[in-house]
Design an enzyme around this catalytic site. Structure first.
Site, mmCIF file in Angstrom:
data_model
loop_
_atom_site.group_PDB
_atom_site.id
_atom_site.type_symbol
_atom_site.label_atom_id
_atom_site.label_comp_id
_atom_site.label_asym_id
_atom_site.label_seq_id
_atom_site.Cartn_x
_atom_site.Cartn_y
_atom_site.Cartn_z
ATOM 1 N N LEU A 95 -0.446 -4.121 -6.073
ATOM 2 C CA LEU A 95 0.547 -5.185 -5.887
ATOM 3 C C LEU A 95 1.843 -4.630 -5.287
ATOM 4 C CD1 LEU A 95 -0.115 -7.104 -9.227
ATOM 5 C CD2 LEU A 95 -0.749 -7.839 -6.910
ATOM 6 N N GLU A 137 -3.446 2.517 -13.076
ATOM 7 C CA GLU A 137 -2.235 2.128 -13.827
ATOM 8 C C GLU A 137 -1.546 3.346 -14.430
ATOM 9 O OE1 GLU A 137 -1.383 -0.631 -13.026
ATOM 10 O OE2 GLU A 137 -3.315 -1.460 -12.483
HETATM 11 O O1 GNR Z 1 -4.886 -6.014 -8.577
HETATM 12 C C1 GNR Z 1 -5.215 -4.842 -8.374
HETATM 13 N N1 GNR Z 1 -6.471 -4.582 -7.893
HETATM 14 C C2 GNR Z 1 -7.008 -3.311 -7.858
HETATM 15 C C3 GNR Z 1 -8.199 -3.130 -7.128
HETATM 16 C C4 GNR Z 1 -8.809 -1.899 -7.078
HETATM 17 C C5 GNR Z 1 -8.251 -0.837 -7.751
HETATM 18 C C6 GNR Z 1 -7.077 -0.984 -8.466
HETATM 19 C C7 GNR Z 1 -6.461 -2.215 -8.521
HETATM 20 S S1 GNR Z 1 -5.007 -2.405 -9.452
HETATM 21 C C8 GNR Z 1 -4.256 -3.749 -8.612
HETATM 22 C C9 GNR Z 1 -2.993 -4.205 -9.341
HETATM 23 C C10 GNR Z 1 -1.979 -3.107 -9.329
HETATM 24 O O2 GNR Z 1 -1.314 -2.798 -8.384
HETATM 25 N N2 GNR Z 1 -1.857 -2.413 -10.431
HETATM 26 O O3 GNR Z 1 -0.995 -1.385 -10.498
HETATM 27 NI NI NI Z 2 -0.863 -0.616 -8.465
#
Ligand code: GNR
Ligand code: NI
Length: 174
Positions: A95, A137
């Site tokens: 994001l 994360e």
């Molecule tokens: O929404 C998210 N989708 C995602 C897809 C593949 C691997 C990791 C992610 S995490 C991401 C949301 C985000 O930015 N979390 O930090």
């Molecule tokens: Ni992320």
């Protein structure tokens, strides 16, 4: 509950190491709930506190599909205590790197120790997308983005595009 603004790279706050949470108190529970609301609204499958400008070790994750019942995980001080030798590749998004994707290789499975939203110590054995997402994360808590796992050439292309987009938005009339 509240929606929190999500920081977009390049932003110095996304590069900093987050501080451990001393206790899962009412303030941290509210942060977890606001982050969950923000993640679902985005929509995303995970969110780390530094992405909303809070430099504390808190993440939320829910990898359930739209037609499945929600499986929200709220974690404080998450730590990877075991990683599989077998690796898996996912086309990751973030994001904080909107509309950019890249293949990232990580341990296919991992075991994570954390404090839940009630302050209870717990362990999670994660596989598949959950394993990828939890590692993505926890990376945010160290100031690491998925682009830090790919070539410098691909990383710089993505970061320069996002920087340019920010500059063009600064010039927009209010
Ligand atoms: O929404 C998210 N989708 C995602 C897809 C593949 C691997 C990791 C992610 S995490 C991401 C949301 C985000 O930015 N979390 O930090
Ligand atoms: Ni992320």
């Amino acid at each position: 509950m509240a929606l929190l603004p999500i920081l977009v790279a390049p932003d110095p706050r996304l590069k900093l190491k987050a501080k451990p949470v001393a206790a899962v108190d009412a303030r941290i529970r509210r942060l977890m709930d606001d982050m969950a609301e923000t993640m679902y609204a985005a929509p995303g499958i995970g969110l780390a506190a530094p992405q909303v400008g809070v430099l504390e070790r808190v993440i939320v994750v829910d990898v359930a599909k739209d037609d499945e019942k929600p499986q929200l995980l709220r974690m404080a001080n998450p730590e990877v205590i075991w990683r599989s030798e077998t690796l898996a590749t996912y086309n990751e998004g973030c994001l904080s790197l909107p509309e950019h994707y890249a293949d990232v290789e990580r341990p296919a499975e991992c075991r994570v120790r954390y404090l839940d939203h009630e302050g209870e110590i717990r362990e999670l054995h994660a596989t598949g997308l959950l394993s990828t997402c939890v590692q993505h994360e926890i990376d945010h808590l160290e100031g690491t983005l998925f682009v830090d796992h790919i070539s410098a050439l691909k990383r710089n292309i993505i970061l320069r595009k996002l920087q340019k987009l920010k500059k063009s938005k600064e010039l927009e009339p209010a």
